[in-house]
Design an enzyme around this catalytic site. Structure first.
Site, short mmCIF file in Angstrom:
data_model
loop_
_atom_site.label_atom_id
_atom_site.label_comp_id
_atom_site.label_asym_id
_atom_site.label_seq_id
_atom_site.Cartn_x
_atom_site.Cartn_y
_atom_site.Cartn_z
CE LYS A 104 -26.33 -3.72 -1.07
NZ LYS A 104 -26.69 -2.34 -1.06
CE LYS B 35 -21.83 4.53 -1.70
NZ LYS B 35 -23.22 4.07 -1.50
CE LYS C 247 -20.09 0.90 3.29
NZ LYS C 247 -21.03 0.52 2.96
N1 AQP Z 1 -19.85 -3.66 5.67
C1 AQP Z 1 -20.95 -3.60 6.26
N2 AQP Z 1 -20.97 -3.83 7.38
C2 AQP Z 1 -22.09 -3.66 8.28
N3 AQP Z 1 -23.36 -3.19 7.70
C3 AQP Z 1 -23.29 -2.74 6.34
N4 AQP Z 1 -24.25 -2.26 5.81
C4 AQP Z 1 -23.90 -2.02 4.45
N5 AQP Z 1 -22.41 -2.44 4.26
C5 AQP Z 1 -22.12 -2.95 5.70
C6 AQP Z 1 -25.75 -1.95 6.19
O1 AQP Z 1 -26.49 -2.62 5.28
C7 AQP Z 1 -27.69 -1.63 4.95
C8 AQP Z 1 -28.13 -1.53 3.49
O2 AQP Z 1 -26.84 -0.91 3.02
P1 AQP Z 1 -27.21 -0.12 1.42
O3 AQP Z 1 -27.74 -0.86 0.43
O4 AQP Z 1 -28.17 0.86 1.83
O5 AQP Z 1 -25.72 0.71 1.21
P2 AQP Z 1 -24.48 0.93 1.76
O6 AQP Z 1 -24.51 1.23 3.37
O7 AQP Z 1 -23.87 2.00 0.95
O8 AQP Z 1 -23.90 -0.48 1.56
P3 AQP Z 1 -23.09 -1.22 0.46
O9 AQP Z 1 -23.27 -2.32 0.46
O10 AQP Z 1 -21.74 -0.82 0.50
O11 AQP Z 1 -24.00 -0.67 -0.84
P4 AQP Z 1 -23.26 0.05 -1.91
O12 AQP Z 1 -22.14 -0.69 -2.46
O13 AQP Z 1 -24.43 0.17 -2.84
O14 AQP Z 1 -22.98 1.30 -1.59
C9 AQP Z 1 -27.47 -0.55 5.63
O15 AQP Z 1 -27.98 -0.41 6.91
C10 AQP Z 1 -25.93 -0.35 5.89
O16 AQP Z 1 -25.56 0.28 7.16
#
Ligand code: AQP
Length: 328
Positions: free
Chosen positions: A195, A111, A192
Site C-alpha cells: 500500500k 521500512k 512485494k
Molecule cells: N503483497 C502481499 N501479498 C500477500 N499478502 C499481503 N499482505 C500485505 N501485502 C501482501 C497481507 O495483508 C495483511 C494486511 O497488511 P498490513 O496492512 O498489515 O501491512 P503490510 O503487511 O505491511 O502490507 P502493505 O500492503 O505492504 O502495507 P504497508 O504499505 O502499509 O506496509 C497482512 O496479513 C499482510 O500479510
C-alpha cells in the site's frame, strides 16, 4: 469455536496482495470461527502519514473490508485505537521483549533503511501487534507471508510472559495461505505489492476498474524469454502472474503454466480472472462510499464488543505482572 484475529493498516488502498494474502481468509473464517478483525490505525503512525488522509483511509479500509465480504453482524470489526486495552497491553509486552529481537525484524530493517530519522514506534510496533493478537486469546492469525516473523514474535512473547509470570496468554498460530501469500509488485517483481511503498502501475487496488486492471496487468514486467513456467527465482514476474491466476482459479501454478506458450494470452487470462473477481467488490465499494455513516456505526458497535472481549486477558496480564487492581 476457535478464535481468529487479524488486522490491516489504513495506510493506503487495499490491493490484491492484501485480498489474497489475508482478507479472503478472513471472509472464510468468519463463518466457521469466532472472528475478530481490526483496522490498525496506530500501526499506520509508524510512517509519515497526513492526519486527514489517515482519517479518510480508516473509513475507506472498513468499506473495502465490508465490500470484500466481511459482515460486521457476524464478525467483530473495529478500529484499534478505539480500544485502549491494545496500547496498555503493548506496554506490558514491551517490558517482556528485548531490544535485540525487535532490531532483527526484517520489516523494521526494510521500512527504516531509507529514512533520515526512524520513529521509535517502527521498532516497537511488532510488540503492539503481539498485544493486538494476545488480547483476544487468539488461536489462529490469518496473514500474508510478510507477517510470519511478527507472529513468531507474538508467540515468543506469550511463551516468555507465561513462563515468567504464570499461564496468562493463549499461544497463537499463524495461518498463511498456500497460494499468493506474497503477491509481488507488477513493476518490481522482486518487491512485494504494498500500500505504502508499491509502484502505482505495479499495484492493483481492489477498487480498480476493469480498464485499470487491464492496463496494469498488460504492462506487468516479465522477462526477455517467452516460455511460460513457474520459477519464482529465475522468472519472478511470470511466477507472480501465475500465482495471481492460481489464487483466483484454485488451479496449481504449474498446471496453469503448461497451457501457455506466450505471455500475451497468460496476461489476458489474468485480467479476465481479476476483473471477474473484483467487479462486484468495486460495485459494493462505490455503494458503501455513498453511505459511510453505516460503516462507521458498525465500527462503533464493533469497538464496544472488542473492548468487552479484550478485558479478561488484560486483567490477567496486569495481575500476573504485579499491578494492583484498579477501581471499577
Ligand atoms: N503483497 C502481499 N501479498 C500477500 N499478502 C499481503 N499482505 C500485505 N501485502 C501482501 C497481507 O495483508 C495483511 C494486511 O497488511 P498490513 O496492512 O498489515 O501491512 P503490510 O503487511 O505491511 O502490507 P502493505 O500492503 O505492504 O502495507 P504497508 O504499505 O502499509 O506496509 C497482512 O496479513 C499482510 O500479510
Amino acid at each position: 469455536m476457535a478464535r481468529i484475529f487479524s488486522g490491516i493498516q489504513p495506510s493506503g488502498d487495499l490491493h490484491v496482495g492484501n485480498y489474497f494474502g489475508a482478507v479472503r481468509q478472513w471472509v472464510a473464517g468468519q463463518a466457521v470461527s469466532d472472528a475478530v478483525y481490526c483496522i490498525v490505525d496506530l500501526h499506520a503512525l509508524t510512517l509519515d502519514i497526513d492526519p486527514a488522509a489517515l482519517r479518510a483511509r480508516t473509513v475507506d479500509t472498513a468499506i473495502g473490508l465490508v465490500a470484500s465480504g466481511l459482515d460486521p453482524d457476524v464478525c467483530t470489526l473495529f478500529v484499534q485505537s478505539h480500544v485502549p486495552a491494545h496500547t496498555e497491553l503493548a506496554w506490558l509486552l514491551e517490558c517482556t521483549a528485548s531490544y535485540g529481537e525487535l532490531r532483527r525484524m526484517t520489516q523494521f530493517k526494510d521500512k527504516g533503511k531509507d529514512q533520515e530519522s526512524v520513529r521509535a514506534s517502527l521498532l516497537t510496533y511488532p510488540v503492539l501487534m503481539a498485544a493486538d493478537i494476545l488480547l483476544y486469546d487468539t488461536d489462529r492469525v490469518p496473514v500474508g507471508d510478510d507477517q510470519r516473523q511478527h507472529i513468531e514474535l507474538a508467540r515468543d512473547l506469550a511463551i516468555r510472559f507465561n513462563s515468567r509470570y504464570g499461564d496468562t496468554f493463549v499461544v497463537p498460530e499463524a495461518a498463511i495461505p498456500p497460494r499468493a501469500a506474497r503477491v509481488m509488485d507488477l513493476q518490481r517483481p522482486e518487491n512485494k505489492m504494498s500500500k505504502s511503498t508499491g509502484t502505482p502501475l505495479g499495484t492493483i487496488a481492489i477498487a480498480d476498474s476493469a480498464d485499470e486492471i487491464a492496463k496494469k496487468v498488460r504492462r506487468a514486467v516479465t522477462d526477455t524469454e517467452s516460455d511460460v513456467r513457474y520459477d519464482p527465482a529465475a522468472k519472478p514476474g511470470v511466477a507472480n502472474l501465475l500465482e495471481l491466476l492460481s489464487a483466483a482459479t484454485g488451479e496449481e501454478p504449474d498446471t496453469i503454466a503448461a497451457r501457455y506458450h506466450a505471455y500475451g494470452p497468460l496476461k489476458a487470462d489474468v485480467v479476465e480472472a481479476l476483473v471477474e473477481l473484483l467487479t462486484p467488490v468495486r460495485a459494493r465499494i462505490l455503494e458503501l462510499s455513498d453511505d459511510p455513516a453505516t460503516v462507521s456505526a458498525a465500527l462503533e458497535k464493533g469497538a464496544a464488543k472488542a473492548g468487552r472481549l479484550a478485558s479478561p486477558a488484560l486483567d490477567r496480564a496486569r495481575a500476573a505482572i504485579g499491578l494492583t487492581a484498579r477501581a471499577g
